[in-house]
Write an enzyme that holds these catalytic residues in place. Structure first.
Site, PDB file in Angstrom:
ATOM      1  N   ASP A   1       0.842  -1.198   0.000  1.00 27.13           N
ATOM      2  CA  ASP A   1       0.000   0.000   0.000  1.00 27.13           C
ATOM      3  C   ASP A   1       0.879   1.250   0.000  1.00 27.13           C
ATOM      4  O   ASP A   1       2.079   1.166  -0.217  1.00 27.13           O
ATOM      5  CB  ASP A   1      -0.950  -0.002   1.203  1.00 27.13           C
ATOM      6  N   ASP A   2       0.287   2.396   0.234  1.00 29.54           N
ATOM      7  CA  ASP A   2       1.061   3.637   0.181  1.00 29.54           C
ATOM      8  C   ASP A   2       1.719   3.954   1.517  1.00 29.54           C
ATOM      9  O   ASP A   2       1.679   5.076   2.001  1.00 29.54           O
ATOM     10  CB  ASP A   2       0.179   4.784  -0.282  1.00 29.54           C
TER      11      ASP A   2
END
Ligand code: WT7
Length: 690
Positions: free
Chosen positions: A560-561
């Site tokens: 994910d980020d």
């Protein structure tokens, strides 16, 4: 013959884990590929280990999966409960389609984690054992507290808090460096049922303010300053700024208890707000050294700890009392093969989950002697860690790959100068440990004698999830190996199908474990969306993972980020929002890039406001804005000027392309035809080194 071993490790894909069956024990023989590179614990180590073979592990693991209630209640019974839990040991729903996500362990049971850490150990005869050794920033400044003394300190503070109106369920923010008052404060809160929220004392005033506004503490506990290495950090100033901003936003804190850290700064030099601020030393020691325990339900909250996610707003991870207590105690014991005679040192700060579970709670629940170190690993020089190991005869040393890599770079002489004879188990946490750092840690620091427990877990999981039990497993450098008792890791594909055998995909967990977090503070919906909606029925970790033919798990990093810088978790969105708060920054996109020491570095693409020219000063002031808004640990390593950012026609930034540009993998940009304006890419590449 080793080939036969590996052969015999072929795993049946059924049910509870994929467990190699190993018969022989050979030390450190390596095969062709990394995956086959097995490092075996010595006979001697296995003989004394709590879990001494794969078979023993398998037996316990199977039990824990087939009968979680029986397994965990058996362990829980070894702790003190004022009242036993209800009929159901646990209940759970991890499937959003079946209603609200809900996890409960030992509900109805009344206990207190502080009581189990301190009083219980004193009752069983450990009162005069050292609970905490404290090593100051300067090598000649130190201290210690026995279990009895620690309890007295904790009780004095608990009485103070009660006197000031802090009650069960109230929140207390702790903004302290690694001095003994930090675990003391955590334990004092737990004793009276208050919910602590430790904010790492490297966070900026802005970050502290955000947390104050989110959890509205009754009181903030801090100290005037701390020295780390040669730097003095004025913590009280930061707290003042945070509280000022909070009060301007309608959340005022009426009490700020400040410990005087004499070695860092004099009382007279500390800014003071009369009526709000109190010196710890003036008030706390005047309170009685005994304090009744507040019995709390196993499911009453113990603490909130903010962590980064893929949006800018930090998440308040909430852990409750009973399950967390049992889980941290048990994981500590087995993953480090803990014995009463051990001296344990974890280099993590209590501002992170590692410091909660494995500086404070896990070790103290086991009656361990814990070293707490105020300073940095390379002060006065890069030998400091091993000096500390020798000074306290540390037997279990738990740290992060980034520290291993930075000390490795400084050279072996700093290590070999010290004996390190006391060491018997090493641990690693925070990010995947690359095989070369693993080998250096193993061969140089541990003299090829100490198994390494590479523990994969998260703020959310409360305790270790995948980790080798040091006497049970031959290790593979860089693999976190196998699940802890009660944990069922599964690897799923994009569609959420479980995949078996040799595979790689998204790491999820099937069913709950006692240490799991129960919600995100004030935002159960975000909890469900972030962790339980991506792959229905499972907890989704946010990590990628592969499993090799022997069933060993290899973590491959966040999908994910979220980036992982020196083991610190940072949301790219947080850094971006700090950058765009700069008046001359129009837009920013942040990605992680490989970094030799930190694991990942922060790489920021910045678009300036129309007409503003690039300059070194501007670069500096952009970095500064991130330091001020988040903290020094989140400062970008690189600012890349970007006249514009690569976006899809719908305006979504294509980070995949930015990652490739940042890591200069320019021949791997992939399909850029879906970009609204593909020429942006060439423009960015041409500015790569300016
Ligand atoms: C993320 C969690 C849990 C303590 C420290 C960090 C990464 C953590 C390992 C490991 C590979 C690891 C993961 C995870 N991570 N330990 N042994 N091997 N990756 O806690 O801040 O909640 O970060 O750290 O990416 O998701 P955290």
């Amino acid at each position: 013959s080793h080939l036969r071993h590996v052969e015999s490790m072929r795993i049946s894909p059924s049910g509870a884990g994929r467990i190699p069956e190993l018969k022989a024990v050979i030390l450190g023989e390596s095969l062709a590929s990394e995956e086959n590179d097995l490092v075996f614990p010595s006979d001697e180590f296995c003989k004394q280990a709590l879990v001494s073979s794969p078979e023993k592990y398998l037996e316990m693991y199977k039990w824990s999966i087939e009968d979680p209630a029986g397994f965990w209640s058996g362990i829980a019974s070894e702790f003190y409960w004022e009242k036993k839990w209800g009929q159901q040991v646990y209940s759970e729903n991890l499937d959003v389609s079946k209603g609200t996500i809900n996890i409960e362990w030992f509900k109805g049971g009344l206990t207190n984690i502080c009581y189990n850490c301190l009083d219980a150990n004193i009752k069983s005869g450990n009162g005069d054992k050292i609970a905490l050794y404290w090593e100051g920033n300067e090598p000649d400044v130190d201290g210690s507290l026995t279990y009895k003394q620690l309890l007295e300190r904790v009780c004095q503070l608990a009485n103070f808090l009660k006197d000031k109106g802090v009650k069960k369920g109230d929140t207390v923010i702790i903004y302290l460096p690694m001095i003994m008052e930090l675990p003391i404060t955590m334990l004092a809160c737990a004793r009276i049922g208050a919910v602590h929220s430790v904010v790492f004392a490297g966070y900026s005033a802005e970050s502290l303010h955000q947390r104050v506004v989110d959890c509205k503490p009754k009181i903030v506990i801090t100290c005037n300053a701390v020295t780390r290495g040669t730097k003095i950090i004025d913590l009280k100033n930061i707290v003042d700024a945070a509280l000022l901003e909070s009060s301007q936003n309608g959340i005022s804190v009426d009490l700020c208890l400040t410990f005087e850290n004499k070695s860092a700064m004099k009382k007279e030099d500390t800014k003071w707000q009369k009526g709000r601020d109190l010196w710890w030393q003036d008030v706390v020691p005047t309170y009685p050294t005994t304090c009744d325990v507040e019995w709390v339900d196993a499911e009453d909250p113990l603490f909130l700890l903010y962590t980064s996610g893929s949006t800018g707003k930090p998440k308040g991870v909430l852990h409750t009392t009973g399950g967390y207590m049992i889980y941290t105690a048990t994981t500590f014991k087995y993953a480090f093969d803990y014995k009463d005679s051990d001296i344990y040192w974890c280099t993590a700060d209590c501002g992170w989950i590692t410091g909660h579970s494995y500086v404070t709670y896990g070790p103290l629940l086991n009656g361990a002697t814990v070293v707490v170190y105020e300073g940095v690993p390379n002060y006065p020089d890069s030998g400091r860690c091993w000096e500390i190991v020798d000074k306290y005869k540390v037997t279990i040393f738990y740290t992060a790959p980034t520290l291993v890599r930075s000390l490795m770079r400084d050279g072996n002489e700093y290590v070999t100068r010290y004996s390190r004879k006391s060491l018997r188990v090493l641990g690693s946490v925070g990010e995947p440990i690359n095989p070369s750092a693993w080998r250096w840690f193993y061969n140089v620091v541990g003299d090829s004698r100490c198994p390494i427990s590479d523990t994969w877990w998260q703020t959310e999981t409360g305790g270790f999830m995948i980790a080798p039990l040091p006497g049970a497993w031959p290790q593979k450098p860089g693999s976190a190996t196998f699940p802890f008792f009660g944990v069922q890791p599964v690897i799923v594909d994009e569609k959420g199908n479980e995949i078996d055998g040799e595979c790689s995909g998204y790491l999820c967990v099937k069913s709950s474990w006692p240490g799991a977090f129960r919600t995100l503070y004030g935002d159960h919906e975000r909890y469900e969306t972030t962790y339980f909606k991506a792959f229905p029925g499972y907890y989704f970790s946010g990590d990628g993972c592969s499993r090799d033919k022997d069933g060993y798990h290899w973590l491959t990093g966040r999908v994910d980020d979220v980036i992982n810088v020196s083991g610190h978790r940072i949301g790219t969105a947080e850094v971006e929002s700090a950058l765009v708060s700069h008046p001359q920054c129009a837009e920013a996109a942040v990605v992680g890039v490989e970094h030799e020491v930190k694991g990942q570095g922060i790489y920021a693409f910045v678009t300036l406001v129309e007409g503003v020219p690039y300059s070194e000063d501007l670069r500096k002031s952009l970095v500064l804005v991130v330091r001020n808004q988040i903290g020094a640990f989140a400062a970008p390593d690189r600012i890349h000027w970007a006249p514009s950012l690569p976006k899809t026609r719908s305006g979504k930034i294509m980070r995949r392309i930015l990652r490739k540009i940042a890591s200069r993998q320019l021949d791997e940009l992939g399909d850029i035809s879906t970009l609204a304006d593909p020429s942006v890419v060439d423009q960015l590449i041409s500015l790569a080194d300016s």
